[in-house]
Every structure is written in structure tokens, then in C-alpha cells.
Motif scaffolding. Structure first.
Motif, PDB file in Angstrom:
ATOM      1  N   GLU A   9       0.803  -1.219   0.000  1.00  6.37           N
ATOM      2  CA  GLU A   9       0.000   0.000   0.000  1.00  6.37           C
ATOM      3  C   GLU A   9       0.833   1.266   0.000  1.00  6.37           C
ATOM      4  O   GLU A   9       0.497   2.231  -0.661  1.00  6.37           O
ATOM      5  N   GLU A  10       1.910   1.279   0.747  1.00  9.46           N
ATOM      6  CA  GLU A  10       2.700   2.499   0.858  1.00  9.46           C
ATOM      7  C   GLU A  10       3.631   2.707  -0.335  1.00  9.46           C
ATOM      8  O   GLU A  10       4.035   3.819  -0.612  1.00  9.46           O
ATOM      9  N   ARG A  11       3.951   1.662  -1.047  1.00 10.09           N
ATOM     10  CA  ARG A  11       4.863   1.787  -2.187  1.00 10.09           C
ATOM     11  C   ARG A  11       4.156   2.202  -3.460  1.00 10.09           C
ATOM     12  O   ARG A  11       4.739   2.888  -4.290  1.00 10.09           O
ATOM     13  N   ILE A  12       2.924   1.786  -3.658  1.00  7.50           N
ATOM     14  CA  ILE A  12       2.196   2.105  -4.883  1.00  7.50           C
ATOM     15  C   ILE A  12       1.420   3.404  -4.658  1.00  7.50           C
ATOM     16  O   ILE A  12       0.546   3.465  -3.800  1.00  7.50           O
ATOM     17  N   GLN A  13       1.756   4.415  -5.429  1.00  6.77           N
ATOM     18  CA  GLN A  13       1.080   5.703  -5.332  1.00  6.77           C
ATOM     19  C   GLN A  13       0.093   5.850  -6.487  1.00  6.77           C
ATOM     20  O   GLN A  13       0.476   5.747  -7.648  1.00  6.77           O
ATOM     21  N   ILE A  14      -1.166   6.075  -6.145  1.00 10.30           N
ATOM     22  CA  ILE A  14      -2.212   6.279  -7.143  1.00 10.30           C
ATOM     23  C   ILE A  14      -2.818   7.653  -6.892  1.00 10.30           C
ATOM     24  O   ILE A  14      -3.194   7.975  -5.764  1.00 10.30           O
ATOM     25  N   ASP A  15      -2.926   8.453  -7.935  1.00 10.95           N
ATOM     26  CA  ASP A  15      -3.538   9.769  -7.824  1.00 10.95           C
ATOM     27  C   ASP A  15      -5.021   9.640  -8.163  1.00 10.95           C
ATOM     28  O   ASP A  15      -5.424   9.799  -9.308  1.00 10.95           O
ATOM     29  N   TYR A  16      -5.826   9.299  -7.132  1.00 21.00           N
ATOM     30  CA  TYR A  16      -7.261   9.133  -7.336  1.00 21.00           C
ATOM     31  C   TYR A  16      -7.968  10.478  -7.357  1.00 21.00           C
ATOM     32  O   TYR A  16      -7.609  11.396  -6.639  1.00 21.00           O
ATOM     33  N   LYS A  17      -9.014  10.543  -8.167  1.00 21.83           N
ATOM     34  CA  LYS A  17      -9.950  11.664  -8.139  1.00 21.83           C
ATOM     35  C   LYS A  17     -11.260  11.096  -7.607  1.00 21.83           C
ATOM     36  O   LYS A  17     -11.830  10.176  -8.185  1.00 21.83           O
ATOM     37  N   ALA A  52     -10.128   1.334  -2.104  1.00 23.51           N
ATOM     38  CA  ALA A  52      -9.156   1.709  -3.133  1.00 23.51           C
ATOM     39  C   ALA A  52      -7.729   1.783  -2.611  1.00 23.51           C
ATOM     40  O   ALA A  52      -6.785   1.793  -3.397  1.00 23.51           O
ATOM     41  N   ASP A  53      -7.542   1.837  -1.294  1.00 26.07           N
ATOM     42  CA  ASP A  53      -6.203   1.938  -0.731  1.00 26.07           C
ATOM     43  C   ASP A  53      -5.591   0.594  -0.365  1.00 26.07           C
ATOM     44  O   ASP A  53      -4.449   0.541   0.088  1.00 26.07           O
ATOM     45  N   LYS A  58      -4.709  -1.395  -5.367  1.00 29.27           N
ATOM     46  CA  LYS A  58      -3.762  -0.436  -5.939  1.00 29.27           C
ATOM     47  C   LYS A  58      -2.878  -1.103  -6.992  1.00 29.27           C
ATOM     48  O   LYS A  58      -2.552  -0.493  -8.011  1.00 29.27           O
ATOM     49  N   ASN A  59      -2.505  -2.345  -6.760  1.00 34.54           N
ATOM     50  CA  ASN A  59      -1.698  -3.078  -7.729  1.00 34.54           C
ATOM     51  C   ASN A  59      -2.471  -3.271  -9.036  1.00 34.54           C
ATOM     52  O   ASN A  59      -1.934  -3.040 -10.121  1.00 34.54           O
ATOM     53  N   CYS A  60      -3.745  -3.660  -8.937  1.00 33.98           N
ATOM     54  CA  CYS A  60      -4.580  -3.812 -10.144  1.00 33.98           C
ATOM     55  C   CYS A  60      -4.741  -2.484 -10.858  1.00 33.98           C
ATOM     56  O   CYS A  60      -4.609  -2.404 -12.084  1.00 33.98           O
ATOM     57  N   VAL A  61      -5.041  -1.425 -10.088  1.00 36.97           N
ATOM     58  CA  VAL A  61      -5.228  -0.104 -10.680  1.00 36.97           C
ATOM     59  C   VAL A  61      -3.961   0.341 -11.393  1.00 36.97           C
ATOM     60  O   VAL A  61      -4.008   0.809 -12.541  1.00 36.97           O
ATOM     61  N   ARG A  62      -2.814   0.199 -10.761  1.00 39.52           N
ATOM     62  CA  ARG A  62      -1.540   0.625 -11.357  1.00 39.52           C
ATOM     63  C   ARG A  62      -1.299  -0.101 -12.670  1.00 39.52           C
ATOM     64  O   ARG A  62      -0.917   0.491 -13.673  1.00 39.52           O
ATOM     65  N   GLN A  63      -1.505  -1.414 -12.694  1.00 44.25           N
ATOM     66  CA  GLN A  63      -1.263  -2.183 -13.915  1.00 44.25           C
ATOM     67  C   GLN A  63      -2.220  -1.768 -15.028  1.00 44.25           C
ATOM     68  O   GLN A  63      -1.808  -1.623 -16.184  1.00 44.25           O
ATOM     69  N   LEU A  64      -3.484  -1.567 -14.702  1.00 42.54           N
ATOM     70  CA  LEU A  64      -4.461  -1.179 -15.718  1.00 42.54           C
ATOM     71  C   LEU A  64      -4.199   0.228 -16.246  1.00 42.54           C
ATOM     72  O   LEU A  64      -4.287   0.471 -17.448  1.00 42.54           O
ATOM     73  N   ALA A  72     -12.133   2.912 -12.462  1.00 38.34           N
ATOM     74  CA  ALA A  72     -13.043   3.420 -11.443  1.00 38.34           C
ATOM     75  C   ALA A  72     -13.162   2.366 -10.354  1.00 38.34           C
ATOM     76  O   ALA A  72     -13.501   1.212 -10.635  1.00 38.34           O
ATOM     77  N   VAL A  73     -12.846   2.740  -9.119  1.00 41.61           N
ATOM     78  CA  VAL A  73     -13.008   1.831  -7.983  1.00 41.61           C
ATOM     79  C   VAL A  73     -14.281   2.268  -7.256  1.00 41.61           C
ATOM     80  O   VAL A  73     -14.340   3.359  -6.698  1.00 41.61           O
ATOM     81  N   LEU A  74     -15.300   1.413  -7.295  1.00 46.13           N
ATOM     82  CA  LEU A  74     -16.591   1.743  -6.703  1.00 46.13           C
ATOM     83  C   LEU A  74     -16.647   1.243  -5.266  1.00 46.13           C
ATOM     84  O   LEU A  74     -16.411   0.062  -5.003  1.00 46.13           O
ATOM     85  N   HIS A  75     -16.936   2.154  -4.341  1.00 46.77           N
ATOM     86  CA  HIS A  75     -17.091   1.801  -2.926  1.00 46.77           C
ATOM     87  C   HIS A  75     -18.572   1.726  -2.591  1.00 46.77           C
ATOM     88  O   HIS A  75     -19.332   2.643  -2.891  1.00 46.77           O
ATOM     89  N   PHE A  76     -18.950   0.651  -1.957  1.00 49.85           N
ATOM     90  CA  PHE A  76     -20.329   0.472  -1.530  1.00 49.85           C
ATOM     91  C   PHE A  76     -20.647   1.419  -0.371  1.00 49.85           C
ATOM     92  O   PHE A  76     -19.746   2.001   0.232  1.00 49.85           O
TER      93      PHE A  76
END
Length: 82
Positions: A9-17, A52-53, A58-64, A72-76
Motif C-alpha cells: 500500500e505504501e509503495r504504490i502511489q495512485i492519484d485518485y480523483k 481503493a487503498d 492499488k496493484n490492479c489499478v496501477r497495472q491497468l 473506477a473503484v466503486l465503494h459500496f
């Protein structure tokens, strides 16, 4: 799972909106967006106990995103910061 969360989690940085959506019944869900839709949009549903964190998300998001997809990561309801 704990090892993954501590090490990834701390190594992969994702700039989410973040986008909050209000449903017809007044409930809210959130969508965290990353990337640009060069190849299309992929929606991830991380499950009730994740968000999403989490490292695997984060690994899936980074690869995609690296492949050119918008993600888009949907939170219930009640998950993450909702």
C-alpha cells in the motif's frame, strides 16, 4: 493479507480523483478514478471489507492505468470514507 497491506500500500502511489454519488434513496457511494480512458474504462468492485487503498486494489489499478485504461473503484455504502 496484513503483509500485503504493510508492504504494498505504501509503495504504490495512485492519484485518485474522488466522486461522490447520491442515490435515489438518499444513500451515497463513492467512485475513485485513476488514469485516462485511452483504451476504455474498467470498474473494480473491491468488496465489502476492502477499498481503493488496499494493496491488491492499488496493484490492479496501477497495472491497468499503465496499460492505458481509466479505472473506477466503486465503494459500496459505508465503505472507506463514506
Amino acid at each position: 493479507m496484513l503483509w500485503t497491506r504493510l508492504n504494498v500500500e505504501e509503495r504504490i502511489q495512485i492519484d485518485y480523483k474522488k466522486e461522490c454519488l447520491t442515490l435515489d434513496d438518499g444513500g451515497t457511494v463513492s467512485v475513485h478514478w485513476a488514469g485516462k480512458p485511452d483504451k476504455g474504462v474498467i470498474v473494480l468492485f473491491p468488496g465489502l471489507g476492502a477499498n481503493a487503498d488496499f494493496g491488491y486494489v492499488k496493484n490492479c489499478v496501477r497495472q491497468l492505468v499503465d496499460e492505458g485504461f481509466e479505472v473506477a473503484v466503486l465503494h459500496f455504502r459505508g465503505v472507506h470514507d463514506m
